[in-house]
Design a protein around this motif. Structure first.
Motif, PDB file in Angstrom:
ATOM      1  N   THR A 151      12.758  53.721  45.271  1.00 38.39           N
ATOM      2  CA  THR A 151      13.815  52.890  44.687  1.00 38.39           C
ATOM      3  C   THR A 151      14.724  52.333  45.775  1.00 38.39           C
ATOM      4  O   THR A 151      15.055  51.137  45.786  1.00 38.39           O
ATOM      5  N   ASP A 152      15.124  53.188  46.716  1.00 36.88           N
ATOM      6  CA  ASP A 152      16.033  52.772  47.784  1.00 36.88           C
ATOM      7  C   ASP A 152      15.426  51.650  48.631  1.00 36.88           C
ATOM      8  O   ASP A 152      16.114  50.684  48.984  1.00 36.88           O
ATOM      9  N   ALA A 177      10.784  54.290  39.034  1.00 39.98           N
ATOM     10  CA  ALA A 177      11.423  54.109  40.340  1.00 39.98           C
ATOM     11  C   ALA A 177      11.338  52.654  40.786  1.00 39.98           C
ATOM     12  O   ALA A 177      12.286  52.103  41.367  1.00 39.98           O
ATOM     13  N   GLU A 180      13.803  50.406  38.614  1.00 40.42           N
ATOM     14  CA  GLU A 180      15.187  50.609  39.059  1.00 40.42           C
ATOM     15  C   GLU A 180      15.418  49.958  40.421  1.00 40.42           C
ATOM     16  O   GLU A 180      16.470  49.343  40.657  1.00 40.42           O
ATOM     17  N   GLY A 181      14.437  50.061  41.319  1.00 42.96           N
ATOM     18  CA  GLY A 181      14.579  49.463  42.641  1.00 42.96           C
ATOM     19  C   GLY A 181      14.674  47.953  42.587  1.00 42.96           C
ATOM     20  O   GLY A 181      15.481  47.335  43.314  1.00 42.96           O
ATOM     21  N   GLN A 184      18.066  46.960  41.329  1.00 47.23           N
ATOM     22  CA  GLN A 184      19.064  47.096  42.387  1.00 47.23           C
ATOM     23  C   GLN A 184      18.924  45.995  43.436  1.00 47.23           C
ATOM     24  O   GLN A 184      19.917  45.483  43.962  1.00 47.23           O
TER      25      GLN A 184
END
Length: 360
Positions: A151-152, A177, A180-181, A184
């Motif tokens: 995700t980051d 994941a 969500e990534g 973001q």
């Protein structure tokens, strides 16, 4: 039109699961692209360990790195990064003509840090910056410790190849994941249309582990299921891909995360060499193959249409039979994930030991 082109018409891109300095400098990789319709490359620690431990293609750079006082880790990654960057350049035309869909080359983070979110993200960012090509993908394993780093990395605008996926349960976590990534990334101002991701679902290793357990059971019913679990597991994953992405609310312009079938060279010579290709052909997928499997597909074909889109019921039936026989599927997938990380760590450690000797 070759059988690989036919596979592409069904929706499956063929990537080569191999890379070496020799392939690049000899012109072999260019030839494979031209003559075998290969549209991407994946690498892993075992591939680089094999490439760097033989021949003399890396000797000149090793001498330069030694003179510069490079550490073993620095030397290995410097050579890996150069190979990946040069391979990316060879795929630039495919990358541009496919609008980023193909023409991809993957490089993996150090498998020894798979439990460390922060270290994994830091290395993903470092590799992304050092390769410095828009068509690179950074491979991050789907271990519990690395899932947040997926995700980051996506949130930073990095294209990610999520690797070492064995179970459908873990695959659901990978998709979560990813979604969500991407959300973001959009919130961070990145052009999400430029971010691509694949989820590498391993196939043949599932059969190796489950076949072993079926043979231990030994009944006719058990033995009849040998060689069926790997395909069924991937087909079930494809059904999850369709389910979750059909329902997902992605940012405007975002790409879905394509399923990628990995470990598609058969381990059992009794099985057709094209088993994990012909039975896993379908829309919006990738199959990364060793060259021997690519050659088998080119020679034999054995394609029989889309074998993914309507396969869920039959795949579920295989798993119902496995459970009825007492195969502990949760244990199977835990063993495979642990072994997968351990094997890559072992390959990486062997490479570092070999490189340390050469630097000395």
């Amino acid at each position: 039109m070759s059988h690989i082109d036919d596979l592409a018409q069904l929706g499956t891109s063929t990537w080569l699961d191999d890379l070496s300095r020799e392939r690049i400098t000899s012109g072999n990789l260019s030839q494979v692209i031209e003559e075998k319709s290969v549209v991407g490359v994946t690498t892993n620690p075992a591939i680089f360990a094999a490439a760097m431990s033989k021949g003399d293609s890396y000797d000149a750079q090793i001498a330069e790195l030694k003179a510069a006082g490079a550490s073993v880790d620095q030397a290995v990654y410097a050579m890996s990064i150069d190979d990946v960057r040069n391979a990316c350049d060879l795929f630039t035309g495919i990358f541009e003509s496919s609008n980023g869909y193909d023409g991809r080359v993957s490089i993996e983070v150090d498998p020894r840090i798979s439990a460390d979110r922060d270290a994994t993200l830091a290395q993903a960012k470092e590799l992304w910056a050092k390769v410095d090509r828009p068509n690179v993908m950074i491979k991050i394993p789907a271990t519990p410790g690395s899932l947040p780093a997926i995700t980051d990395a996506l949130a930073e605008g990095i294209s990610v190849n999520v690797t070492l996926i064995f179970s459908v349960a873990r695959y659901r976590e990978v998709i979560a994941a990813f979604i969500e990534g991407i959300k973001q990334a959009a919130a961070n101002g990145h052009d999400v249309s430029k971010i691509h991701s694949v989820a590498s679902f391993f196939v043949s290793r599932v059969d190796v582990e489950i076949d072993k357990r079926l043979e231990a059971i030994g009944s006719d019913e058990a033995l009849a299921l040998r060689g069926k679990a790997g395909v069924a597991n991937a087909q079930r994953a494809y059904a999850v891909y369709k389910e979750l992405f059909d329902a997902a609310e992605l940012p405007e312009g975002a790409n879905t995360q394509r399923p990628l079938w990995a470990s598609t060279g058969v381990k059992n010579p009794a099985y057709a060499a094209t088993l994990y290709v012909s039975e896993l052909a379908g829309p919006n997928t990738v199959n990364t193959m060793p060259e021997g499997t690519i050659d088998a597909v080119l020679e034999q074909g054995n394609l029989h249409g889309d074998t993914l889109s309507n396969s869920a019921a039959e795949a579920d039936a295989v798993f119902s039979q496995l459970e009825a026989l007492g195969v502990d599927l949760a244990d199977v997938f835990q063993v495979l994930e642990t072994e997968g990380v351990d094997k890559f760590v072992a390959s990486w450690s062997e490479l570092l030991e070999s490189m340390e000797a050469r630097l000395k």
